[in-house]
Write a protein that holds these residues in place. Sequence first.
Motif, mmCIF file in Angstrom:
data_model
loop_
_atom_site.group_PDB
_atom_site.id
_atom_site.type_symbol
_atom_site.label_atom_id
_atom_site.label_comp_id
_atom_site.label_asym_id
_atom_site.label_seq_id
_atom_site.Cartn_x
_atom_site.Cartn_y
_atom_site.Cartn_z
ATOM 1 N N THR A 1 39.769 33.233 42.842
ATOM 2 C CA THR A 1 39.819 34.533 42.182
ATOM 3 C C THR A 1 39.986 34.381 40.663
ATOM 4 O OG1 THR A 1 42.228 34.728 42.457
ATOM 5 C CG2 THR A 1 40.827 35.604 44.221
ATOM 6 N N ILE A 2 39.706 35.469 39.976
ATOM 7 C CA ILE A 2 39.929 35.550 38.533
ATOM 8 C C ILE A 2 41.122 36.475 38.299
ATOM 9 C CG2 ILE A 2 38.952 36.265 36.321
ATOM 10 C CD1 ILE A 2 36.180 35.737 37.514
ATOM 11 N N LYS B 1 42.134 46.735 48.567
ATOM 12 C CA LYS B 1 41.922 46.214 47.220
ATOM 13 C C LYS B 1 43.078 45.288 46.865
ATOM 14 C CE LYS B 1 39.503 50.375 45.578
ATOM 15 N NZ LYS B 1 38.192 49.743 45.246
ATOM 16 N N GLN C 1 44.509 42.611 43.602
ATOM 17 C CA GLN C 1 44.344 42.248 42.193
ATOM 18 C C GLN C 1 45.295 41.091 41.866
ATOM 19 O OE1 GLN C 1 45.279 45.317 39.309
ATOM 20 N NE2 GLN C 1 43.845 44.459 37.814
ATOM 21 N N GLU D 1 45.921 31.460 43.322
ATOM 22 C CA GLU D 1 44.774 32.262 42.880
ATOM 23 C C GLU D 1 43.564 32.145 43.802
ATOM 24 O OE1 GLU D 1 44.071 31.231 38.816
ATOM 25 O OE2 GLU D 1 46.055 31.869 38.145
ATOM 26 N N ASN E 1 33.642 42.897 46.939
ATOM 27 C CA ASN E 1 33.020 43.468 45.737
ATOM 28 C C ASN E 1 31.528 43.705 45.943
ATOM 29 O OD1 ASN E 1 35.512 43.442 44.573
ATOM 30 N ND2 ASN E 1 35.088 41.816 43.106
ATOM 31 N N GLY F 1 43.582 39.226 37.308
ATOM 32 C CA GLY F 1 43.366 40.539 36.729
ATOM 33 C C GLY F 1 42.184 41.284 37.302
ATOM 34 N N GLU F 2 41.260 40.575 37.939
ATOM 35 C CA GLU F 2 40.093 41.244 38.521
ATOM 36 C C GLU F 2 40.457 41.878 39.861
ATOM 37 O OE1 GLU F 2 35.579 40.088 40.052
ATOM 38 O OE2 GLU F 2 36.456 39.075 38.316
ATOM 39 N N VAL F 3 39.904 43.061 40.117
ATOM 40 C CA VAL F 3 40.153 43.754 41.378
ATOM 41 C C VAL F 3 39.116 43.311 42.404
ATOM 42 C CG1 VAL F 3 40.256 45.982 42.552
ATOM 43 C CG2 VAL F 3 41.157 45.743 40.220
ATOM 44 N N TYR F 4 39.601 42.943 43.595
ATOM 45 C CA TYR F 4 38.710 42.522 44.683
ATOM 46 C C TYR F 4 38.803 43.553 45.802
ATOM 47 C CZ TYR F 4 38.308 38.093 42.241
ATOM 48 O OH TYR F 4 38.052 37.143 41.292
ATOM 49 N N LYS G 1 47.270 38.161 40.068
ATOM 50 C CA LYS G 1 47.747 37.960 38.713
ATOM 51 C C LYS G 1 47.652 36.478 38.355
ATOM 52 C CE LYS G 1 51.020 41.824 38.986
ATOM 53 N NZ LYS G 1 52.448 42.228 38.875
ATOM 54 N N GLN G 2 47.923 36.161 37.108
ATOM 55 C CA GLN G 2 47.906 34.768 36.670
ATOM 56 C C GLN G 2 48.926 33.969 37.468
ATOM 57 O OE1 GLN G 2 45.826 33.913 33.926
ATOM 58 N NE2 GLN G 2 46.183 31.771 34.441
#
Length: 228
Positions: free
Chosen positions: A151-152, A170, A172, A118, A135, A154-157, A174-175
């Motif tokens: 990163t978080i 872009k 995104q 992550e 972002n 699910g958030e799109v970077y 995942k967990q």
Amino acid sequence: MRNLSAFIFIFLVHFFCAQNVYLTKVEKTHDNTDKFLYKINEKTEGAEYLGEIEVQGFSKEDAEIFSLIYKKAKEIGANTFSLKPFESIDGSRQDFNPANYRFSLYYLPKEKLTDQKEYIYIFASSEKDQTIAINKKDYTISPRSYLELKTIPGEVYTLSTKKLLGSTIKVQPKQNSLNQYFRISSAKVKADETGTGGLNLKSGDIIGLEKSFAEFLSTIYTKQNQGN
């Protein structure tokens, strides 16, 4: 006479700027078909020490140098490495010198590898500062430095080089997704099609990096504070 002087000058420039990779110690070898060469901590449990490799001389061609290191490491079956700092006379560790450094080489079973997850890594290889927006927040990365961004899921970077003909991508995560590695550069970088630590996923001047090569860069580059 003038031509001879010019030849000697060119020879000396190439000699002192050349970078050589030597397998300086072989403790043992290991027979395996692993294609990766990942970075580990020198105290990683279960890592079998195989030998040592040394790089002498500075070069800006990081992909070429890593390719040489990779080939030497695979000669003895290494699949992992760690930086082995040189020591001063008093026994203290010397600061990293990009013109002379060495790695310890190991074999570590795949099941004992631990993956950092992550994170996004962004490397700048140019001779001048590189600016990238993540972002819509600007970061200036110094030459031969990198950013490490947690990163978080699910958030799109959105990553953008903010140039007239620059690139925007872009991602995104995942967990529990594996790290993603990118290199920004104003110069064209040729993709390595050998599959041995090459470059891929090229999108203009934002280039996705294979993990082995990226972990090599994170060892020889300087980690930069995100506030820069």
